[in-house]
Structures are given as structure tokens and as C-alpha cells.
Write a protein that holds these residues in place. Structure first.
Motif, PDB file in Angstrom:
ATOM      1  N   THR A   2       0.866  -1.182   0.000  1.00  0.00           N
ATOM      2  CA  THR A   2       0.000   0.000   0.000  1.00  0.00           C
ATOM      3  C   THR A   2       0.898   1.226   0.000  1.00  0.00           C
ATOM      4  O   THR A   2       1.773   1.344   0.857  1.00  0.00           O
ATOM      5  N   VAL A   3       0.697   2.121  -0.973  1.00  0.00           N
ATOM      6  CA  VAL A   3       1.524   3.324  -1.083  1.00  0.00           C
ATOM      7  C   VAL A   3       0.644   4.525  -1.428  1.00  0.00           C
ATOM      8  O   VAL A   3      -0.462   4.373  -1.938  1.00  0.00           O
ATOM      9  N   ILE A   4       1.160   5.698  -1.135  1.00  0.00           N
ATOM     10  CA  ILE A   4       0.499   6.929  -1.551  1.00  0.00           C
ATOM     11  C   ILE A   4       1.283   7.465  -2.738  1.00  0.00           C
ATOM     12  O   ILE A   4       2.466   7.770  -2.620  1.00  0.00           O
ATOM     13  N   LEU A   5       0.615   7.524  -3.881  1.00  0.00           N
ATOM     14  CA  LEU A   5       1.259   7.962  -5.110  1.00  0.00           C
ATOM     15  C   LEU A   5       0.787   9.365  -5.462  1.00  0.00           C
ATOM     16  O   LEU A   5      -0.408   9.647  -5.438  1.00  0.00           O
ATOM     17  N   ALA A   6       1.741  10.224  -5.778  1.00  0.00           N
ATOM     18  CA  ALA A   6       1.438  11.598  -6.184  1.00  0.00           C
ATOM     19  C   ALA A   6       1.783  11.774  -7.646  1.00  0.00           C
ATOM     20  O   ALA A   6       2.889  11.456  -8.067  1.00  0.00           O
ATOM     21  N   ARG A   7       0.823  12.273  -8.405  1.00  0.00           N
ATOM     22  CA  ARG A   7       1.088  12.556  -9.824  1.00  0.00           C
ATOM     23  C   ARG A   7       1.363  14.029 -10.037  1.00  0.00           C
ATOM     24  O   ARG A   7       1.719  14.446 -11.129  1.00  0.00           O
ATOM     25  N   SER A   8       1.180  14.835  -8.985  1.00  0.00           N
ATOM     26  CA  SER A   8       1.518  16.258  -9.009  1.00  0.00           C
ATOM     27  C   SER A   8       1.657  16.711  -7.558  1.00  0.00           C
ATOM     28  O   SER A   8       1.548  15.901  -6.645  1.00  0.00           O
ATOM     29  N   GLU A   9       1.863  17.988  -7.356  1.00  0.00           N
ATOM     30  CA  GLU A   9       2.001  18.516  -5.991  1.00  0.00           C
ATOM     31  C   GLU A   9       0.699  18.387  -5.204  1.00  0.00           C
ATOM     32  O   GLU A   9       0.719  18.290  -3.983  1.00  0.00           O
ATOM     33  N   THR A  10      -0.430  18.385  -5.882  1.00  0.00           N
ATOM     34  CA  THR A  10      -1.722  18.369  -5.186  1.00  0.00           C
ATOM     35  C   THR A  10      -2.585  17.149  -5.470  1.00  0.00           C
ATOM     36  O   THR A  10      -3.594  16.956  -4.801  1.00  0.00           O
ATOM     37  N   ALA A  11      -2.232  16.326  -6.442  1.00  0.00           N
ATOM     38  CA  ALA A  11      -3.038  15.153  -6.789  1.00  0.00           C
ATOM     39  C   ALA A  11      -2.331  13.887  -6.327  1.00  0.00           C
ATOM     40  O   ALA A  11      -1.233  13.583  -6.779  1.00  0.00           O
ATOM     41  N   TYR A  12      -2.975  13.171  -5.426  1.00  0.00           N
ATOM     42  CA  TYR A  12      -2.398  11.927  -4.931  1.00  0.00           C
ATOM     43  C   TYR A  12      -3.512  10.975  -4.534  1.00  0.00           C
ATOM     44  O   TYR A  12      -4.655  11.377  -4.307  1.00  0.00           O
ATOM     45  N   GLU A  13      -3.166   9.690  -4.462  1.00  0.00           N
ATOM     46  CA  GLU A  13      -4.128   8.684  -4.032  1.00  0.00           C
ATOM     47  C   GLU A  13      -3.398   7.477  -3.461  1.00  0.00           C
ATOM     48  O   GLU A  13      -2.224   7.248  -3.746  1.00  0.00           O
ATOM     49  N   THR A  14      -4.125   6.716  -2.665  1.00  0.00           N
ATOM     50  CA  THR A  14      -3.589   5.488  -2.090  1.00  0.00           C
ATOM     51  C   THR A  14      -3.800   4.362  -3.093  1.00  0.00           C
ATOM     52  O   THR A  14      -4.890   4.200  -3.633  1.00  0.00           O
ATOM     53  N   VAL A  15      -2.737   3.603  -3.334  1.00  0.00           N
ATOM     54  CA  VAL A  15      -2.789   2.495  -4.289  1.00  0.00           C
ATOM     55  C   VAL A  15      -2.352   1.227  -3.562  1.00  0.00           C
ATOM     56  O   VAL A  15      -1.401   1.236  -2.776  1.00  0.00           O
ATOM     57  N   HIS A  16      -3.064   0.141  -3.828  1.00  0.00           N
ATOM     58  CA  HIS A  16      -2.814  -1.144  -3.169  1.00  0.00           C
ATOM     59  C   HIS A  16      -2.327  -2.174  -4.173  1.00  0.00           C
ATOM     60  O   HIS A  16      -2.646  -2.096  -5.362  1.00  0.00           O
ATOM     61  N   LEU A  17      -1.612  -3.155  -3.669  1.00  0.00           N
ATOM     62  CA  LEU A  17      -1.137  -4.250  -4.515  1.00  0.00           C
ATOM     63  C   LEU A  17      -2.298  -5.075  -5.052  1.00  0.00           C
ATOM     64  O   LEU A  17      -2.290  -5.512  -6.192  1.00  0.00           O
ATOM     65  N   ASP A  18      -3.321  -5.294  -4.225  1.00  0.00           N
ATOM     66  CA  ASP A  18      -4.468  -6.075  -4.684  1.00  0.00           C
ATOM     67  C   ASP A  18      -5.779  -5.401  -4.287  1.00  0.00           C
ATOM     68  O   ASP A  18      -5.828  -4.621  -3.345  1.00  0.00           O
ATOM     69  N   SER A  19      -6.825  -5.712  -5.020  1.00  0.00           N
ATOM     70  CA  SER A  19      -8.121  -5.072  -4.778  1.00  0.00           C
ATOM     71  C   SER A  19      -8.780  -5.558  -3.502  1.00  0.00           C
ATOM     72  O   SER A  19      -9.722  -4.937  -3.024  1.00  0.00           O
ATOM     73  N   GLY A  20      -8.285  -6.628  -2.921  1.00  0.00           N
ATOM     74  CA  GLY A  20      -8.830  -7.139  -1.665  1.00  0.00           C
ATOM     75  C   GLY A  20      -8.521  -6.255  -0.474  1.00  0.00           C
ATOM     76  O   GLY A  20      -9.031  -6.497   0.619  1.00  0.00           O
ATOM     77  N   SER A  21      -7.721  -5.220  -0.658  1.00  0.00           N
ATOM     78  CA  SER A  21      -7.392  -4.300   0.429  1.00  0.00           C
ATOM     79  C   SER A  21      -8.494  -3.275   0.674  1.00  0.00           C
ATOM     80  O   SER A  21      -8.433  -2.520   1.634  1.00  0.00           O
ATOM     81  N   CYS A  22      -9.488  -3.238  -0.176  1.00  0.00           N
ATOM     82  CA  CYS A  22     -10.574  -2.259  -0.041  1.00  0.00           C
ATOM     83  C   CYS A  22     -11.547  -2.689   1.059  1.00  0.00           C
ATOM     84  O   CYS A  22     -11.676  -3.871   1.364  1.00  0.00           O
ATOM     85  N   GLN A  23     -12.240  -1.712   1.624  1.00  0.00           N
ATOM     86  CA  GLN A  23     -13.247  -1.958   2.651  1.00  0.00           C
ATOM     87  C   GLN A  23     -14.482  -2.592   2.015  1.00  0.00           C
ATOM     88  O   GLN A  23     -14.628  -2.623   0.798  1.00  0.00           O
ATOM     89  N   GLN A  24     -15.416  -3.067   2.851  1.00  0.00           N
ATOM     90  CA  GLN A  24     -16.610  -3.741   2.333  1.00  0.00           C
ATOM     91  C   GLN A  24     -17.472  -2.848   1.445  1.00  0.00           C
ATOM     92  O   GLN A  24     -18.096  -3.329   0.516  1.00  0.00           O
ATOM     93  N   ASP A  25     -17.516  -1.549   1.726  1.00  0.00           N
ATOM     94  CA  ASP A  25     -18.358  -0.648   0.938  1.00  0.00           C
ATOM     95  C   ASP A  25     -17.595  -0.028  -0.234  1.00  0.00           C
ATOM     96  O   ASP A  25     -18.052   0.923  -0.847  1.00  0.00           O
TER      97      ASP A  25
END
Length: 97
Positions: A42-65
Motif C-alpha cells: 500500500t503506497v500513496i502515489l502523487a502525480r503532481s504537488e496536489t493530486a495523490y491517491e492510495t494504491v494497493h497491490l491487490d483489490s482485496g485491500s478495499c473496505q466492504q463498501d
């Protein structure tokens, strides 16, 4: 050391450990970006100074909703590198009324 000083030191250490660095995707090759996600899971990836998101190795890391969606990020060598999975809120509205 006083109790207050000990508490401050422990608080500072905990805050530093909890903080996660943002990785600028534009400075890594696509292969290096994917390797980083694979290593850290799990990492936080930034594509610019203000745009970033958390990215996971697998989709199973997401919450139930949430559901996993492919995360494509700009890298140094590929404009749209598949880096892993991002979580997005599931749409509870089926469109039927």
C-alpha cells in the motif's frame, strides 16, 4: 526524564511512523513504480504537488463498501502505467426507481 518529556518523545516517534511518504510517480519508471507497490503493498502515489491517491497491490485491500479499480499513474517512461488498485466507493444506486 520527566513523564511529559517521555510522552512528547513517544508521540513524536509514533507520528513519524504513522506518516507515509508520497511517492512522485513521475520520477520512477513504470517497472520501478510497480515494484514499489509490490514491495510496500500500500503506497500513496502523487502525480503532481496536489493530486495523490492510495494504491494497493491487490483489490482485496478495499473496505466492504468499496470496490477495487485499476490505478493508472503517469511514470517517467509510460504516460499511463498500471500501478495497482485504488479503492472507490461502491454505487448503492442501481439506477432503478
Amino acid at each position: 526524564m520527566t513523564r511529559l518529556a517521555c510522552a512528547l518523545v513517544l508521540s513524536a516517534l509514533a507520528t513519524g511512523a504513522a506518516a507515509q511518504e508520497r511517492i512522485d510517480t513521475r520520477t520512477l519508471t513504470c517497472a520501478a513504480l510497480r515494484a514499489r507497490v509490490a514491495r510496500d503493498r500500500t503506497v500513496i502515489l502523487a502525480r503532481s504537488e496536489t493530486a495523490y491517491e492510495t494504491v494497493h497491490l491487490d483489490s482485496g485491500s478495499c473496505q466492504q463498501d468499496e470496490t477495487g479499480a485499476p490505478a493508472y499513474e503517469p511514470s517517467a517512461d509510460v504516460p499511463s502505467c498500471w500501478a495497482g488498485w485504488r479503492c472507490k466507493q461502491r454505487n448503492s444506486d442501481s439506477g432503478q426507481r
